[in-house]
Design an enzyme around this catalytic site. Sequence first.
Site, PDB file in Angstrom:
ATOM      1  N   LYS A   1       0.816  -1.216   0.000  1.00  0.00           N
ATOM      2  CA  LYS A   1       0.000   0.000   0.000  1.00  0.00           C
ATOM      3  C   LYS A   1       0.853   1.272   0.000  1.00  0.00           C
ATOM      4  O   LYS A   1       2.046   1.250   0.291  1.00  0.00           O
ATOM      5  CB  LYS A   1      -0.959  -0.002   1.191  1.00  0.00           C
ATOM      6  CG  LYS A   1      -2.145  -0.937   0.993  1.00  0.00           C
ATOM      7  CD  LYS A   1      -3.185  -0.786   2.084  1.00  0.00           C
ATOM      8  CE  LYS A   1      -4.421  -1.619   1.776  1.00  0.00           C
ATOM      9  NZ  LYS A   1      -5.435  -1.541   2.844  1.00  0.00           N
TER      10      LYS A   1
ATOM     11  N   ARG B   1      -3.654 -10.089   5.075  1.00  0.00           N
ATOM     12  CA  ARG B   1      -4.244 -10.082   3.725  1.00  0.00           C
ATOM     13  C   ARG B   1      -3.171  -9.561   2.770  1.00  0.00           C
ATOM     14  O   ARG B   1      -2.747  -8.409   2.885  1.00  0.00           O
ATOM     15  CB  ARG B   1      -5.496  -9.211   3.687  1.00  0.00           C
ATOM     16  CG  ARG B   1      -6.211  -9.185   2.332  1.00  0.00           C
ATOM     17  CD  ARG B   1      -7.451  -8.305   2.399  1.00  0.00           C
ATOM     18  NE  ARG B   1      -8.173  -8.283   1.132  1.00  0.00           N
ATOM     19  CZ  ARG B   1      -7.919  -7.454   0.125  1.00  0.00           C
ATOM     20  NH1 ARG B   1      -6.927  -6.565   0.242  1.00  0.00           N
ATOM     21  NH2 ARG B   1      -8.609  -7.501  -0.992  1.00  0.00           N
TER      22      ARG B   1
END
Length: 274
Positions: free
Chosen positions: A221, A255
Amino acid sequence: MTINCKGKLIDFSVPKVMGILNLTPDSFYDGGKYKNQDEILLRTEKMLNEGANFIDIGGYSSKPNASFVTEEEEIKRVIPIVKLLAETFPDILISVDSFRAKVAQESIAAGAAIINDISAGNLDDKMIPTIGKLQVPYLMMHMRGTPQTMQTKTTYNNLTQEINYYFSQKIQEAYNAGINDIIIDPGFGFAKTTEQNFELFKQLDIFKHFQLPILVGISRKSMLYKTLETTPDNALNATSVLNTYALLNGANILRVHDVKEAVECVKLTQKLMF
């Protein structure tokens, strides 16, 4: 700490890994990469062989300013792949990343085991009652607004305290609807600045008091690659560093795009903790 997935009890005494399978053309990292059934099957098989406990399928990108996708298009993207994977890999545990109750209902009917809702029911008031009727695990994330508006909603008086209160309300709402298996996700990158993401990360263990599995999703991210002034393609090492920190501070599920490396993080941190 356990959840019931399709009659199978999942024990979180050892953290689990959730592999990401994006079916969207505009995901921030691997959008459009898996264009046909053969590529999807190969990608899924690779993640399962590397140790993924769950496969998370998404048909609507939730990156900031993501394009709107109709319910019909999301169903068209997701349901055939859920059926394909459930038929090809009979023991697979599929999570479907959707905030729409109809998508959730059709996904479970097609063979999915978990619903992963970025809005915790805030974008579809039928979602929580639907999950209660379906009696499946519900993964609820903290977010404000929608993927299109969330980055304009980053003002907090006390970030962690407000997220804690949010989960208190949402967990009670879920229990009232008859949902028995709940997973919480603090929502890194969703209605939070880079600085707020790191502030939240440092206080991750606060959420352990709910005594529910905690999912952390920071794979490649922007909080990582922007901090390091690089790109998502070059953010695997950064992902492993923060995944390790997350595991040491209470994360029960990672995740990730890169399953092998996440499984290695789990194995090594287990050696440090026990």
